[in-house]
Design an enzyme around this catalytic site. Sequence first.
Site, PDB file in Angstrom:
ATOM      1  N   CYS A   1       0.827  -1.210   0.000  1.00 42.19           N
ATOM      2  CA  CYS A   1       0.000   0.000   0.000  1.00 42.19           C
ATOM      3  C   CYS A   1       0.862   1.261   0.000  1.00 42.19           C
ATOM      4  O   CYS A   1       0.524   2.259  -0.653  1.00 42.19           O
ATOM      5  CB  CYS A   1      -0.919   0.020   1.216  1.00 42.19           C
TER       6      CYS A   1
ATOM      7  N   ARG B   1      -7.897  -4.011  -3.395  1.00 42.89           N
ATOM      8  CA  ARG B   1      -7.318  -2.885  -4.136  1.00 42.89           C
ATOM      9  C   ARG B   1      -8.219  -2.544  -5.320  1.00 42.89           C
ATOM     10  O   ARG B   1      -8.003  -3.002  -6.439  1.00 42.89           O
ATOM     11  CB  ARG B   1      -5.906  -3.234  -4.603  1.00 42.89           C
TER      12      ARG B   1
END
Length: 214
Positions: free
Chosen positions: A51, A128
């Site tokens: 991330c 995601r």
Amino acid sequence: MEEQIISMPRIGDMAPDFEAVTTTGKIKFSEYNKGSWVVFFSHPADFTPVCTTEMSGFALEKDFFANHNTKLMGLSIDSIHSHIAWVNAVNEKTGVLFEFPIVADISMEVSKKYGMLQPGESETAAVRAVFIMDPKGKVRLIMYYPLNVGRNMAEIKRSLLALQTSDEYSVAMPLDWQPGDKVIVSAPKTVEELAERKKSNLEMVDWYLAKKSI
């Protein structure tokens, strides 16, 4: 065991509206989206390695997105305090600052509206997801990646440019299209249009597949 149905907007739907606390203050999404494109993306959690690379990638491309009338917005199921601490830590360690808003979605309300929670992958972290909305608030493109695979920034940028080019010129894009490549012109819908097509200067593979430069 009863199968859980995941609710999510589809391409062509109006983006679900919401109000949320973010790292840049409270935001109403429909107001944020008004008049500009938005790339809205979720990440599983703050202070995680993949991330961090992704969010840094968006931050480093801020000028590209700004130059193409596009705003960025991130989200994870973390508190605003966690978001702020993460933004600060990344900035201190790498010099990269996440200036775009990051939604604090502790209640998971926004994640559920956008189908970002997928129990088969995780019940406590958003996958995601990438949503591209046009200036009218319509969902134009959706991408999903699993927790362990980072996104492709070049493809996100390419897709945004393809959508904007398609809207501006009323054309379609062939496989692997890049800015500057030839685009596809809509196929004729009448015999008269077919006759005009045959007399045109278009690059024709066949009557239904013709390309041009723009």
